[in-house]
Design a protein around this motif. Structure first.
Motif, mmCIF file in Angstrom:
data_model
loop_
_atom_site.group_PDB
_atom_site.id
_atom_site.type_symbol
_atom_site.label_atom_id
_atom_site.label_comp_id
_atom_site.label_asym_id
_atom_site.label_seq_id
_atom_site.Cartn_x
_atom_site.Cartn_y
_atom_site.Cartn_z
ATOM 1 N N GLU A 213 45.244 28.091 41.254
ATOM 2 C CA GLU A 213 44.729 27.177 40.214
ATOM 3 C C GLU A 213 43.948 27.984 39.133
ATOM 4 O OE1 GLU A 213 42.442 23.033 40.153
ATOM 5 O OE2 GLU A 213 43.085 23.601 41.904
ATOM 6 N N GLN A 214 43.400 28.999 39.560
ATOM 7 C CA GLN A 214 42.437 29.575 38.682
ATOM 8 C C GLN A 214 43.107 30.735 38.173
ATOM 9 O OE1 GLN A 214 39.341 29.054 37.810
ATOM 10 N NE2 GLN A 214 39.062 27.009 39.296
ATOM 11 N N ASP A 215 44.422 30.948 38.381
ATOM 12 C CA ASP A 215 45.164 31.916 37.763
ATOM 13 C C ASP A 215 44.775 33.355 38.270
ATOM 14 O OD1 ASP A 215 46.956 30.671 36.116
ATOM 15 O OD2 ASP A 215 45.162 30.628 34.459
ATOM 16 N N ILE A 216 44.170 33.321 39.675
ATOM 17 C CA ILE A 216 44.004 34.616 40.089
ATOM 18 C C ILE A 216 45.095 35.046 40.984
ATOM 19 C CG2 ILE A 216 42.541 35.640 42.261
ATOM 20 C CD1 ILE A 216 40.559 33.213 41.537
ATOM 21 N N ARG A 217 45.153 36.473 40.827
ATOM 22 C CA ARG A 217 46.600 37.156 41.462
ATOM 23 C C ARG A 217 46.498 37.068 43.045
ATOM 24 N NH1 ARG A 217 47.787 43.033 42.948
ATOM 25 N NH2 ARG A 217 50.078 43.177 42.933
ATOM 26 N N LEU B 52 36.534 36.124 43.784
ATOM 27 C CA LEU B 52 37.644 36.445 43.206
ATOM 28 C C LEU B 52 37.322 36.480 41.886
ATOM 29 C CD1 LEU B 52 39.962 34.951 45.607
ATOM 30 C CD2 LEU B 52 40.066 37.265 45.226
ATOM 31 N N LEU B 53 36.668 35.546 41.174
ATOM 32 C CA LEU B 53 36.465 35.306 39.624
ATOM 33 C C LEU B 53 35.826 36.506 39.292
ATOM 34 C CD1 LEU B 53 36.249 31.280 39.529
ATOM 35 C CD2 LEU B 53 37.873 32.898 38.766
ATOM 36 N N GLY B 54 34.567 36.867 40.054
ATOM 37 C CA GLY B 54 33.732 37.964 39.883
ATOM 38 C C GLY B 54 34.387 39.488 39.966
ATOM 39 N N GLY B 55 35.881 39.411 40.291
ATOM 40 C CA GLY B 55 36.469 40.722 40.422
ATOM 41 C C GLY B 55 36.828 41.406 41.694
ATOM 42 N N VAL C 104 35.022 39.457 32.530
ATOM 43 C CA VAL C 104 35.152 40.277 34.046
ATOM 44 C C VAL C 104 36.551 39.803 34.416
ATOM 45 C CG1 VAL C 104 34.500 40.443 36.436
ATOM 46 C CG2 VAL C 104 32.624 40.430 34.634
ATOM 47 N N GLU C 105 37.343 40.739 34.563
ATOM 48 C CA GLU C 105 39.007 40.514 35.172
ATOM 49 C C GLU C 105 38.718 39.868 36.329
ATOM 50 O OE1 GLU C 105 41.894 40.555 33.510
ATOM 51 O OE2 GLU C 105 40.846 40.625 31.613
ATOM 52 N N PRO C 106 39.502 38.830 36.920
ATOM 53 C CA PRO C 106 39.446 38.247 38.263
ATOM 54 C C PRO C 106 39.962 39.363 39.071
ATOM 55 C CG PRO C 106 40.477 36.669 36.637
ATOM 56 C CD PRO C 106 40.086 37.941 35.903
ATOM 57 N N GLY C 107 39.562 39.220 40.325
ATOM 58 C CA GLY C 107 40.165 40.075 41.372
ATOM 59 C C GLY C 107 41.422 39.907 41.841
ATOM 60 N N THR C 108 41.820 40.248 43.236
ATOM 61 C CA THR C 108 43.009 39.996 43.893
ATOM 62 C C THR C 108 42.941 39.676 45.259
ATOM 63 O OG1 THR C 108 44.045 41.647 42.740
ATOM 64 C CG2 THR C 108 45.374 41.109 44.589
#
Length: 283
Positions: A107-111, A77-80, A3-7
């Motif tokens: 830190e989690q590379d989330i946009r 966010l990690l869930g998209g 799953v791609e991280p969300g924003t």
């Protein structure tokens, strides 16, 4: 399946006039999967004024639950999910909740992106009539008098224009403290209720503004203070030399050390500063 991280979207909200809300704010409020709001009641009034109904889940995110709720939002966010963060006024994380969530997301590379909006800092700067080419934002000063003075002394030689937020209950004490540390003649502007019906910008020396504020000042307040004069930019008068020595002494320096330091700052002989201090003491 990965799953791609969300924003994470930081959205600026109006500081007074609802008509200042950017069009993108309504779009994000309507489309976000999660809306994290500093005050859900104020959020409801905002969405009603904009004619928007959030499709996503609305949760509170304020100083009291910021630490506990940040991990929950990061998991969303990690869930998209697209998570929208709004505060009561202005940009999240600027003297408002948000910094912890932004740091955790990075830190989690989330946009992380933003919807720019009105800013009390920039609005006050623009209206102050003071130099705006270089400035620094100092946020809220400490509530305790001693800590407040210490914080002000840290920037007594700062040459950039200074911007502060202040409470209506403490503005009079703050201006008195500023006049004591920076000097009564240092130019400043007290900006209150920006963009609202009773907007007012009061300009003058800190001493004059402190006397005015003693009668009571209401509303959301931003204070803009002129920076210190550049070192060597003209000889300082005796009163200013004495004031600078006093500020250093109150911060814990010995008088001899304070006189030497002020002489270097002002570009004058130590004897000149010493004589000014002695003369003031006699008076």
């Amino acid at each position: 399946m990965t799953v791609e991280p969300g924003t994470l979207v930081l959205a600026g909200t109006p500081i007074g006039d609802i008509a200042d809300a950017p069009p993108r704010l309504a779009e994000e409020l309507a489309g976000a999967d999660v809306v994290a709001a500093e005050d859900t009641r104020r959020l409801r009034r905002l969405t009603q004024a904009l004619g928007v109904t959030p499709k996503g889940r609305v949760v509170s995110y304020f100083e009291g639950n910021e630490t506990a709720r940040t991990p929950e939002l990061v998991q969303e966010l990690l869930g998209g999910a697209r998570v929208l963060l709004v505060t009561d006024a202005g940009m999240p994380s600027v003297s408002d909740p948000g910094y912890r969530l932004v740091a955790a997301a990075v830190e989690q590379d989330i946009r992380v992106t933003a919807v720019p909006g009105p800013s009390a800092v920039l609005t006050a700067l623009a209206l102050s009539g003071l130099p705006v080419d270089r400035f620094c934002f100092e946020g809220f000063l400490p509530r305790k008098a001693g800590e407040r003075l210490s914080r002000l002394r840290e920037v007594v030689e700062e040459q950039r224009t200074l911007v502060y937020f202040e409470s209506t209950h403490r503005i009079d004490e703050t201006l008195v403290a500023m006049a004591s540390v920076f000097g009564e003649e240092r130019r400043a502007a007290v900006c209150r209720e920006l963009t609202k019906t009773y907007e007012e910008v009061r300009r003058g020396g800190l001493g004059e503004l402190a006397a005015w504020a003693a009668e009571g000042v209401r509303g959301e307040i931003t204070v803009v203070v002129e920076g210190a004069p550049a070192k060597g930019a003209g000889e300082l008068d005796a009163e200013e030399l004495v004031r600078r020595v006093r500020v250093r002494e109150e911060a814990g320096e010995l008088r001899k050390e304070a006189i030497a330091a002020v002489a270097v700052e002002a570009g004058v002989p130590k004897r000149q500063v010493f004589d000014a201090v002695v003369a003031a003491k006699r008076r």
